[in-house]
Design a protein around this motif. Structure first.
Motif, mmCIF file in Angstrom:
data_model
loop_
_atom_site.group_PDB
_atom_site.id
_atom_site.type_symbol
_atom_site.label_atom_id
_atom_site.label_comp_id
_atom_site.label_asym_id
_atom_site.label_seq_id
_atom_site.Cartn_x
_atom_site.Cartn_y
_atom_site.Cartn_z
ATOM 1 N N UNK A 47 0.835 -1.207 0.000
ATOM 2 C CA UNK A 47 0.000 0.000 0.000
ATOM 3 C C UNK A 47 0.869 1.256 0.000
ATOM 4 N N UNK A 48 1.895 1.250 0.835
ATOM 5 C CA UNK A 48 2.798 2.409 0.875
ATOM 6 C C UNK A 48 3.624 2.511 -0.401
ATOM 7 N N UNK A 49 4.084 1.391 -0.896
ATOM 8 C CA UNK A 49 4.937 1.372 -2.094
ATOM 9 C C UNK A 49 4.220 2.002 -3.288
ATOM 10 N N UNK A 50 2.928 1.741 -3.416
ATOM 11 C CA UNK A 50 2.187 2.263 -4.559
ATOM 12 C C UNK A 50 1.469 3.573 -4.245
ATOM 13 N N UNK A 62 3.308 6.047 -2.179
ATOM 14 C CA UNK A 62 4.421 6.987 -2.088
ATOM 15 C C UNK A 62 5.284 6.814 -3.331
ATOM 16 N N UNK A 63 5.415 7.878 -4.088
ATOM 17 C CA UNK A 63 6.172 7.824 -5.336
ATOM 18 C C UNK A 63 7.633 8.162 -5.061
ATOM 19 N N UNK A 64 8.435 7.126 -4.852
ATOM 20 C CA UNK A 64 9.858 7.324 -4.624
ATOM 21 C C UNK A 64 10.655 6.438 -5.572
ATOM 22 N N UNK A 65 11.630 7.047 -6.207
ATOM 23 C CA UNK A 65 12.485 6.340 -7.153
ATOM 24 C C UNK A 65 13.607 5.631 -6.414
ATOM 25 N N UNK A 66 13.934 4.433 -6.862
ATOM 26 C CA UNK A 66 15.025 3.648 -6.282
ATOM 27 C C UNK A 66 16.378 4.273 -6.659
ATOM 28 N N UNK A 98 14.711 2.873 -10.866
ATOM 29 C CA UNK A 98 13.407 2.225 -11.019
ATOM 30 C C UNK A 98 12.397 2.829 -10.042
ATOM 31 N N UNK A 99 11.134 2.497 -10.219
ATOM 32 C CA UNK A 99 10.058 3.034 -9.380
ATOM 33 C C UNK A 99 9.834 2.178 -8.135
ATOM 34 N N UNK A 100 8.981 2.690 -7.248
ATOM 35 C CA UNK A 100 8.451 1.971 -6.087
ATOM 36 C C UNK A 100 9.533 1.543 -5.098
ATOM 37 N N UNK A 117 9.942 2.867 -1.779
ATOM 38 C CA UNK A 117 9.604 2.931 -0.351
ATOM 39 C C UNK A 117 8.295 2.227 -0.057
ATOM 40 N N UNK A 118 8.265 1.345 0.925
ATOM 41 C CA UNK A 118 9.320 0.720 1.707
ATOM 42 C C UNK A 118 9.796 -0.565 1.025
ATOM 43 N N UNK A 119 10.753 -1.211 1.611
ATOM 44 C CA UNK A 119 11.288 -2.463 1.059
ATOM 45 C C UNK A 119 10.403 -3.639 1.467
ATOM 46 N N UNK A 120 9.816 -4.307 0.469
ATOM 47 C CA UNK A 120 9.032 -5.515 0.751
ATOM 48 C C UNK A 120 9.923 -6.637 1.265
ATOM 49 N N UNK A 121 11.137 -6.720 0.738
ATOM 50 C CA UNK A 121 12.073 -7.743 1.199
ATOM 51 C C UNK A 121 12.300 -7.595 2.700
ATOM 52 N N UNK A 122 12.609 -6.367 3.128
ATOM 53 C CA UNK A 122 12.854 -6.124 4.555
ATOM 54 C C UNK A 122 11.597 -6.401 5.368
ATOM 55 N N UNK A 123 10.459 -6.032 4.841
ATOM 56 C CA UNK A 123 9.200 -6.226 5.553
ATOM 57 C C UNK A 123 8.948 -7.698 5.866
ATOM 58 N N UNK A 124 9.085 -8.571 4.875
ATOM 59 C CA UNK A 124 8.763 -9.985 5.091
ATOM 60 C C UNK A 124 9.830 -10.702 5.909
ATOM 61 N N UNK A 125 11.110 -10.348 5.711
ATOM 62 C CA UNK A 125 12.134 -11.057 6.488
ATOM 63 C C UNK A 125 12.134 -10.626 7.948
ATOM 64 N N UNK A 126 11.859 -9.360 8.216
ATOM 65 C CA UNK A 126 11.796 -8.922 9.610
ATOM 66 C C UNK A 126 10.505 -9.391 10.279
ATOM 67 N N UNK A 127 9.415 -9.529 9.520
ATOM 68 C CA UNK A 127 8.202 -10.131 10.077
ATOM 69 C C UNK A 127 8.494 -11.576 10.482
ATOM 70 N N UNK A 128 9.219 -12.292 9.647
ATOM 71 C CA UNK A 128 9.584 -13.679 9.940
ATOM 72 C C UNK A 128 10.521 -13.764 11.139
ATOM 73 N N UNK A 129 11.509 -12.876 11.190
ATOM 74 C CA UNK A 129 12.470 -12.880 12.299
ATOM 75 C C UNK A 129 11.778 -12.575 13.626
ATOM 76 N N UNK A 130 10.902 -11.572 13.632
ATOM 77 C CA UNK A 130 10.205 -11.231 14.875
ATOM 78 C C UNK A 130 9.245 -12.339 15.279
ATOM 79 N N UNK A 131 8.604 -12.987 14.299
ATOM 80 C CA UNK A 131 7.751 -14.125 14.614
ATOM 81 C C UNK A 131 8.562 -15.210 15.316
ATOM 82 N N UNK A 132 9.717 -15.568 14.743
ATOM 83 C CA UNK A 132 10.532 -16.623 15.347
ATOM 84 C C UNK A 132 11.025 -16.218 16.730
#
Length: 177
Positions: A71-74, A76-80, A84-86, A88-103
């Motif tokens: 939702x934020x990525x699409x 907030x218009x921020x160039x990499x 390239x487009x899209x 902010x924020x990093x989906x990679x960081x989002x899912x790996x930190x969600x997994x790390x905090x879950x564990x």
């Protein structure tokens, strides 16, 4: 019950599978591997422990983390950094930190510490590969951590966590049985 766990695992992984793998240097490639490995490990732990409640909590965390990130990525218009487009924020960081905090929260620090180290490497790899700025991965990490923090409960045994209020800071020990 086992079928439910497998179905939930497939659903969780389907959120991650679509992430593009780019040809690049070794750091980026290892970061991409950890992007798949961390959520798969978290899901695998729930299957191994026959932990349906944990699988549901992981699924809820992943859906919230990726939903907010997209939702934020699409919105907030921020160039990499690579143009390239899209960014902010990093989906990679989002899912790996969600997994790390879950564990960490569900199974304890013995799983959380290596998971957080791997998640941090993924965040570093995204910046190093010029896919994201530092603030992109920090925002993704915060989204992932908060999503799992809200949905995840300890599995069992002694759990150690930080406890705080506006008047105090401390360490909370809890025992689930």
């Amino acid at each position: 019950m086992f079928r439910i766990k497998i179905i939930l695992s497939v659903i969780l992984l389907s959120f991650i599978i679509h992430l593009p793998v780019h040809a690049g240097d070794d750091i980026e490639k290892v970061g991409e591997v950890f992007t798949f490995l961390l959520p798969a490990t978290a899901a695998g732990l729930t299957v191994y422990n026959k932990d349906t409640r944990g699988m549901i909590q992981l699924g809820e965390s992943a859906v919230l983390a990726l939903g907010v990130s997209y939702a934020l990525k699409y919105t907030i218009d921020e160039t990499r950094p690579n143009g390239e487009d899209h960014s902010f924020p990093s989906n990679h960081a989002s899912i790996v930190f969600a997994s790390a905090e879950f564990m960490r929260k569900h199974y304890g620090w013995e799983y959380g510490i290596p998971a957080y180290l791997a998640a941090s490497f993924v965040a570093y790899s995204r910046v190093e590969a010029e896919q994201h700025y530092t603030h992109d991965v920090l925002a993704g990490a915060a989204i992932g951590i908060l999503s799992s923090y809200f949905f995840t409960e300890p599995y069992k045994n002694l759990q150690v966590s930080l406890d705080y209020d506006h008047d105090y800071y401390g360490i909370l020990l809890s025992w689930a049985f």
